[in-house]
Scaffold this active site. Structure first.
Site, PDB file in Angstrom:
ATOM      1  N   HIS A 121      -5.035  -9.556   5.977  1.00  0.00           N
ATOM      2  CA  HIS A 121      -6.068  -8.344   5.468  1.00  0.00           C
ATOM      3  C   HIS A 121      -4.852  -8.430   4.107  1.00  0.00           C
ATOM      4  O   HIS A 121      -3.527  -8.365   4.241  1.00  0.00           O
ATOM      5  CB  HIS A 121      -6.064  -7.719   6.411  1.00  0.00           C
ATOM      6  CG  HIS A 121      -5.452  -6.637   6.272  1.00  0.00           C
ATOM      7  ND1 HIS A 121      -4.610  -5.410   5.998  1.00  0.00           N
ATOM      8  CD2 HIS A 121      -4.421  -6.396   7.969  1.00  0.00           C
ATOM      9  CE1 HIS A 121      -3.520  -5.349   6.286  1.00  0.00           C
ATOM     10  NE2 HIS A 121      -3.829  -5.834   7.682  1.00  0.00           N
ATOM     11  N   ASP A 150       2.795  -6.179   7.281  1.00  0.00           N
ATOM     12  CA  ASP A 150       1.649  -5.780   6.758  1.00  0.00           C
ATOM     13  C   ASP A 150       0.328  -5.512   6.213  1.00  0.00           C
ATOM     14  O   ASP A 150       0.671  -4.534   5.712  1.00  0.00           O
ATOM     15  CB  ASP A 150       1.186  -4.302   8.508  1.00  0.00           C
ATOM     16  CG  ASP A 150       0.179  -3.124   8.842  1.00  0.00           C
ATOM     17  OD1 ASP A 150      -0.824  -4.606   9.409  1.00  0.00           O
ATOM     18  OD2 ASP A 150       0.462  -2.461   8.669  1.00  0.00           O
ATOM     19  N   GLU A 184      -8.939  -3.652   5.969  1.00  0.00           N
ATOM     20  CA  GLU A 184      -8.136  -3.223   6.977  1.00  0.00           C
ATOM     21  C   GLU A 184      -7.786  -2.349   8.026  1.00  0.00           C
ATOM     22  O   GLU A 184      -8.098  -1.529   9.158  1.00  0.00           O
ATOM     23  CB  GLU A 184      -7.754  -4.567   7.439  1.00  0.00           C
ATOM     24  CG  GLU A 184      -6.896  -4.848   8.963  1.00  0.00           C
ATOM     25  CD  GLU A 184      -6.047  -3.906   9.737  1.00  0.00           C
ATOM     26  OE1 GLU A 184      -5.617  -3.693  10.618  1.00  0.00           O
ATOM     27  OE2 GLU A 184      -5.717  -3.620   8.725  1.00  0.00           O
ATOM     28  N   GLU A 185      -7.077  -1.813   6.899  1.00  0.00           N
ATOM     29  CA  GLU A 185      -6.093  -0.888   7.160  1.00  0.00           C
ATOM     30  C   GLU A 185      -7.049   0.854   7.194  1.00  0.00           C
ATOM     31  O   GLU A 185      -7.076   1.465   7.516  1.00  0.00           O
ATOM     32  CB  GLU A 185      -5.152  -0.194   6.276  1.00  0.00           C
ATOM     33  CG  GLU A 185      -4.008  -1.286   6.014  1.00  0.00           C
ATOM     34  CD  GLU A 185      -3.441  -1.088   7.328  1.00  0.00           C
ATOM     35  OE1 GLU A 185      -3.849  -0.258   8.074  1.00  0.00           O
ATOM     36  OE2 GLU A 185      -2.420  -1.824   7.716  1.00  0.00           O
ATOM     37  N   GLU A 209      -1.834 -10.749  11.910  1.00  0.00           N
ATOM     38  CA  GLU A 209      -0.749  -9.165  12.027  1.00  0.00           C
ATOM     39  C   GLU A 209       0.337  -9.747  12.625  1.00  0.00           C
ATOM     40  O   GLU A 209       0.729 -11.399  13.055  1.00  0.00           O
ATOM     41  CB  GLU A 209      -1.991  -8.827  12.745  1.00  0.00           C
ATOM     42  CG  GLU A 209      -2.929  -8.328  12.570  1.00  0.00           C
ATOM     43  CD  GLU A 209      -2.874  -7.130  11.378  1.00  0.00           C
ATOM     44  OE1 GLU A 209      -1.559  -7.031  11.074  1.00  0.00           O
ATOM     45  OE2 GLU A 209      -3.716  -6.669  10.571  1.00  0.00           O
ATOM     46  N   HIS A 396       3.928   0.764   8.203  1.00  0.00           N
ATOM     47  CA  HIS A 396       3.257   1.750   7.793  1.00  0.00           C
ATOM     48  C   HIS A 396       4.114   3.205   7.492  1.00  0.00           C
ATOM     49  O   HIS A 396       4.261   4.105   7.003  1.00  0.00           O
ATOM     50  CB  HIS A 396       1.726   2.619   8.264  1.00  0.00           C
ATOM     51  CG  HIS A 396       1.112   2.031   8.962  1.00  0.00           C
ATOM     52  ND1 HIS A 396      -0.235   2.237   8.941  1.00  0.00           N
ATOM     53  CD2 HIS A 396       0.936   0.527   8.277  1.00  0.00           C
ATOM     54  CE1 HIS A 396      -1.129   1.742   9.529  1.00  0.00           C
ATOM     55  NE2 HIS A 396      -0.577   0.308   8.445  1.00  0.00           N
TER      56      HIS A 396
END
Length: 430
Positions: A121, A150, A184-185, A209, A396
């Site tokens: 993603h 990510d 995706e998130e 991932e 994140h």
């Protein structure tokens, strides 16, 4: 004494032979590895290009720009490439934006029969404007950047795996399909339909991932994620002079939370926890509205049905008359359930990694986070594996997300050779 000496020599010879056999078995395919080594620096350049475009899940402008870059790169590698715009089948959740980033799909046709799906993603959790203070940088063995692990490294691994296969002139697969999504998130409200369709059509799905920096692994199972929201509507009234004329929404909500607080079933891997609550407008007003949210994790798709039915039946038992209780149950992601086909491919992956003298952990324990790989596995028993990206840390987080540069060559070798061997029949469940 002579017999004892001869036995010692035989043992020493056997030990040396076993050691030599192990070393021989661990030797990588030199043709593949030579091409992988040539991709290391270009992959770092790709990472810089990807990270230098901001692409938060709600940043449609940035996602359009990044998707065009990915489109161009896949076309240059020889793929039949198309954009897929989100359609009418979007699964709307409470945080689904009005405009969702488009997907990029590429198809590479080979001469064999196996169909392999590569997914990653392009969207991140970061807010627009953060790039100015946190550009791509390299510090020793670490490459830093917003979303680098990510999942922009996953995109880079796919691109350079394809470049390696092209350099080797390998076309023994039937079809290689790439699908890169931009949602995706936010639980893939648009892409989930495409992942499920393509997952059922392909023999193997490799999801890119990243792997934790401290644990070089692939994952065979992940948890499913759902969100429960309870909204209670009552009636406002003066809390001092006429509380009896009101209908206290907070009291009713508290009742509902308490009667559902023990719905977790640890033996089944089912977890439900109330995590947010709000209500009321003023200290001296009987609250007319109150709301609570719960986080749900499951390891089997069927557990969603049982839990939702139990909740809907339970909330019929109200405490405060004339209040209205409404529930939404968002199935944000299904679990990636363990299946024999994935185990067989995982064993093949471990053998490939051992050729580099490295140990790959293929984890069949359920991981807590959700994954798009689970959509690819929904409703079928095909092989689906997660974490083919680079070793990474700090997803994140605002200032320390990085990948380990020395994981580039091993991970490219793993992805490339696994595609080659699976295309030729290795790693199939029997």
């Amino acid at each position: 004494m002579q017999n004892k000496r001869n036995r010692y020599i035989r043992h020493a010879f056997l030990a040396a032979a076993m050691c030599w056999t192990t070393l021989a078995a661990a030797a990588p395919d030199q043709a593949i590895y030579a091409q992988v080594q040539k991709q290391k620096e270009p992959l770092l350049g790709t990472l810089k290009d990807l990270v230098s475009i901001e692409s938060g899940s709600k940043d449609k402008e940035g996602l359009d720009k990044l998707s065009q870059l990915i489109f161009d790169r896949l076309r240059a590698l020889g793929g039949e490439v198309e954009f897929i715009e989100p359609g009418a089948d979007i699964y709307r959740m409470h945080d689904t934006p009005e405009k969702i980033g488009r997907m990029v799909r590429a198809t590479f046709k080979g001469t064999g029969s196996k169909k392999i799906l590569l997914i990653a993603h392009m969207d991140t959790v970061y807010l627009k404007g953060m790039l100015a203070k946190q550009p791509f940088r390299i510090d020793g063995n670490r490459a830093y950047g917003l979303g680098i692990g990510d999942d922009k490294a996953g995109i880079a691994v796919i691109l350079h795996t394809l470049a390696t296969l092209k350099a080797l002139d390998f076309k023994d697969y039937g079809t290689l399909t790439v699908l890169i999504n931009g949602d995706e998130e936010i639980s893939s409200p648009a892409a989930r339909t495409y992942f499920s369709k393509l997952g059922a059509e392909h023999d193997l799905t490799m999801s890119h991932e990243g792997s934790p920096a401290a644990k070089d692994q692939l994952s065979l199972a992940t948890a499913g994620i759902a969100a429960v929201t309870l909204k209670v509507t009552g009636k406002a009234s003066h809390a001092g002079s006429a509380p009896e004329r009101g209908r206290n929404a907070i009291y009713e909500l508290a009742h509902q939370v308490l009667q559902t607080k023990d719905f977790s079933e640890p033996s089944k891997g089912l977890k439900m926890n109330w995590t947010m609550i709000s209500g009321g407008t003023n200290r001296n007003v009987i609250p007319a509205e109150a709301e609570a949210a719960a986080d749900v994790r499951v390891v089997r798709v069927s557990d969603y049905d049982g839990l939702e039915a139990r909740l809907r039946e339970t909330i019929k038992k109200q405490l405060i008359p004339d209040t209205k209780v409404e529930m939404t149950f968002e199935r944000r992601r299904p679990p990636l359930e363990l299946r024999p086909a994935s185990v067989a491919v995982g064993e093949q992956a471990k053998k490939i990694y051992a050729e580099l003298g490295k140990t790959l952990m293929v984890d069949d324990a359920v991981q807590g986070g959700g994954t798009d790989a689970a959509f690819a596995a929904l409703g079928n028993q095909k092989a689906v594996l997660e974490r083919f990206g680079l070793l990474s840390f700090g997803a994140h987080s605002n200032d320390d997300e990085y990948i380990l540069i020395d994981s580039i060559e091993p991970r490219l070798y793993l992805a490339t050779k696994l595609i080659m061997e699976f295309s030729r029949g290795a790693g199939e469940s029997r």
